[in-house]
Design an enzyme around this catalytic site. Structure first.
Site, PDB file in Angstrom:
ATOM      1  N   ASN A  34      39.587  58.325  31.307  1.00  0.00           N
ATOM      2  CA  ASN A  34      39.359  57.715  32.620  1.00  0.00           C
ATOM      3  C   ASN A  34      38.006  58.101  33.213  1.00  0.00           C
ATOM      4  O   ASN A  34      37.722  57.772  34.363  1.00  0.00           O
ATOM      5  CB  ASN A  34      40.462  58.143  33.587  1.00  0.00           C
ATOM      6  CG  ASN A  34      41.810  57.614  33.166  1.00  0.00           C
ATOM      7  OD1 ASN A  34      41.928  56.480  32.753  1.00  0.00           O
ATOM      8  ND2 ASN A  34      42.834  58.442  33.270  1.00  0.00           N
ATOM      9  N   HIS A 123      52.259  51.683  38.078  1.00  0.00           N
ATOM     10  CA  HIS A 123      52.152  52.956  37.369  1.00  0.00           C
ATOM     11  C   HIS A 123      53.456  53.757  37.402  1.00  0.00           C
ATOM     12  O   HIS A 123      54.235  53.668  38.348  1.00  0.00           O
ATOM     13  CB  HIS A 123      51.026  53.799  37.978  1.00  0.00           C
ATOM     14  CG  HIS A 123      50.647  54.980  37.143  1.00  0.00           C
ATOM     15  ND1 HIS A 123      51.181  56.229  37.345  1.00  0.00           N
ATOM     16  CD2 HIS A 123      49.795  55.098  36.089  1.00  0.00           C
ATOM     17  CE1 HIS A 123      50.665  57.073  36.463  1.00  0.00           C
ATOM     18  NE2 HIS A 123      49.833  56.408  35.691  1.00  0.00           N
ATOM     19  N   GLU A 166      48.722  47.561  42.577  1.00  0.00           N
ATOM     20  CA  GLU A 166      47.464  48.253  42.288  1.00  0.00           C
ATOM     21  C   GLU A 166      46.319  47.271  42.478  1.00  0.00           C
ATOM     22  O   GLU A 166      46.480  46.071  42.253  1.00  0.00           O
ATOM     23  CB  GLU A 166      47.464  48.806  40.860  1.00  0.00           C
ATOM     24  CG  GLU A 166      48.565  49.813  40.590  1.00  0.00           C
ATOM     25  CD  GLU A 166      48.515  50.364  39.174  1.00  0.00           C
ATOM     26  OE1 GLU A 166      47.405  50.491  38.615  1.00  0.00           O
ATOM     27  OE2 GLU A 166      49.579  50.670  38.619  1.00  0.00           O
ATOM     28  N   SER A 170      45.591  49.474  35.165  1.00  0.00           N
ATOM     29  CA  SER A 170      44.910  50.270  34.154  1.00  0.00           C
ATOM     30  C   SER A 170      45.010  49.677  32.751  1.00  0.00           C
ATOM     31  O   SER A 170      44.063  49.770  31.966  1.00  0.00           O
ATOM     32  CB  SER A 170      45.479  51.692  34.146  1.00  0.00           C
ATOM     33  OG  SER A 170      46.869  51.682  33.851  1.00  0.00           O
ATOM     34  N   ASP A 195      47.580  51.042  45.346  1.00  0.00           N
ATOM     35  CA  ASP A 195      47.031  52.154  44.567  1.00  0.00           C
ATOM     36  C   ASP A 195      45.673  51.713  44.029  1.00  0.00           C
ATOM     37  O   ASP A 195      45.575  50.762  43.261  1.00  0.00           O
ATOM     38  CB  ASP A 195      47.986  52.486  43.425  1.00  0.00           C
ATOM     39  CG  ASP A 195      47.587  53.756  42.681  1.00  0.00           C
ATOM     40  OD1 ASP A 195      46.376  54.015  42.552  1.00  0.00           O
ATOM     41  OD2 ASP A 195      48.481  54.482  42.221  1.00  0.00           O
ATOM     42  N   HIS A 198      42.108  52.993  39.853  1.00  0.00           N
ATOM     43  CA  HIS A 198      41.130  52.515  38.862  1.00  0.00           C
ATOM     44  C   HIS A 198      40.016  51.678  39.478  1.00  0.00           C
ATOM     45  O   HIS A 198      39.203  51.103  38.760  1.00  0.00           O
ATOM     46  CB  HIS A 198      41.847  51.732  37.769  1.00  0.00           C
ATOM     47  CG  HIS A 198      42.709  52.594  36.903  1.00  0.00           C
ATOM     48  ND1 HIS A 198      42.228  53.299  35.826  1.00  0.00           N
ATOM     49  CD2 HIS A 198      44.026  52.896  36.984  1.00  0.00           C
ATOM     50  CE1 HIS A 198      43.201  53.981  35.271  1.00  0.00           C
ATOM     51  NE2 HIS A 198      44.306  53.759  35.950  1.00  0.00           N
ATOM     52  N   LYS A 229      39.746  60.204  37.721  1.00  0.00           N
ATOM     53  CA  LYS A 229      39.282  59.088  36.891  1.00  0.00           C
ATOM     54  C   LYS A 229      37.764  58.967  37.060  1.00  0.00           C
ATOM     55  O   LYS A 229      37.039  59.793  36.563  1.00  0.00           O
ATOM     56  CB  LYS A 229      40.056  57.826  37.260  1.00  0.00           C
ATOM     57  CG  LYS A 229      41.552  57.986  36.940  1.00  0.00           C
ATOM     58  CD  LYS A 229      42.366  56.818  37.333  1.00  0.00           C
ATOM     59  CE  LYS A 229      43.792  56.966  36.813  1.00  0.00           C
ATOM     60  NZ  LYS A 229      44.504  58.155  37.318  1.00  0.00           N
TER      61      LYS A 229
END
Length: 307
Positions: A34, A123, A166, A170, A195, A198, A229
């Site tokens: 990440n 996630h 998200e 990811s 979230d 990323h 990350k």
């Protein structure tokens, strides 16, 4: 020896060639971690964090306990204020990791009689947190706002509805339409939680994330930003209202019952944020993404740069 049921589960993993093991890093081009911008290996950021501690006469000591007891170092309020300013949020609360933040938020926030609607690709840490709450939870098809709308209509009589997604997923590197998602949540008076693990450091002005890039800061109930990350350090934060922060301090078990991050971890987060506005590797990363997308290689959001 393990109990037979556990040993059988390990054996099954072996036969499926899916057994997880721990290895050491190899000097290869990075397509799996990440560390999108190479921050974790940056001597410049390492030195900046230590210089900040030295300038403020802070010893490089460890943590002393929970933040509610002896672990709330003076760097915490300074860093949380900086995070609020950077992310245009009323308040910020630092957790020890993204997993801790999601567990703490989703296990304490939804109550009995509430409903959580979550993207099916969400996630594992969010799923785990939801499973620890007393609310009912239902998944909607990945990035499918029509299906989400059907669920919102079906459960609109619930005490409170939380919608969770998200900003960048990811595994696939794709994103929902955050504007339409926000409007849908407004229609049904649902609380939207995003979230941004990323997206932070990669997308938006100065790497501030997609919520700010779309101007939705005041329409999202809570944002989660993680630092393991693109920022190459440790920790995470929940961004939201002062009332939400006060609630989490009082009821989030993964915040209350753990040793606080030590000062050098906080200094590392600050150093990484200070580097974001001028960091040229973000542009290089996006060029790499374009290159690999053009040649049909894998997930765009996971293309890495090499130091």
């Amino acid at each position: 020896m393990l109990p037979e049921k556990l040993a059988n589960k390990i054996h099954q993993r072996k036969t499926e060639n899916a057994l997880r093991t721990l290895g050491t890093s190899l000097p290869l081009t990075d397509f799996s971690s990440n560390d999108y911008l190479g921050f974790s290996k940056s001597e410049q950021l390492f030195n900046a964090a230590h210089a900040y501690l030295a300038a403020n006469n802070i010893k490089h000591n460890g943590a002393a306990g929970s933040r509610l007891l002896s672990g709330n170092h003076s760097l915490y309020p300074k860093l949380e204020h900086m995070l609020s300013e950077f992310h245009n949020s009323e308040a910020a609360l630092i957790f020890n990791s993204g997993y801790d933040a999601n567990i703490g938020l989703f296990s304490s926030l939804p109550q009995r009689g509430d409903v959580v609607l979550y993207d099916e690709h969400i996630h594992a840490s969010i799923r785990d947190g939801i499973s620890m709450s007393h609310a009912k939870a239902y998944k909607f098809k990945h990035n499918n706002l029509t299906h989400l709308g059907e669920l919102l209509k079906r459960y609109q009589q619930s005490d409170t509805i939380y919608v969770v997604t998200e900003s960048v997923f990811s595994m696939d590197g794709d994103s929902p339409d955050l504007v339409q998602l926000s409007n849908l949540c407004k229609t049904y008076q649902a609380y939207l939680i995003i979230d941004e693990a990323h997206a932070i450091g990669i997308l938006g002005n100065n790497g501030s994330g997609l919520v700010q890039a779309t101007g939705l800061e005041q329409h999202v109930f809570a944002r989660l930003v993680t630092y393991g990350k693109a920022l190459g350090c440790h920790g995470a934060a929940v961004l939201g209202s002062k009332a939400l922060k006060q609630y989490l301090i009082n009821f989030s078990r993964s915040f209350i019952y753990t040793t606080a991050l030590p000062p050098h971890s906080l200094a590392a987060i600050q150093a990484a944020y200070q580097e974001l506005p001028s960091h040229i590797k973000r542009a290089q990363l996006h060029e790499n993404i374009k290159h690999f997308k053009k040649d049909h290689f894998g997930c765009a959001s996971l293309m890495m740069t090499r130091n």
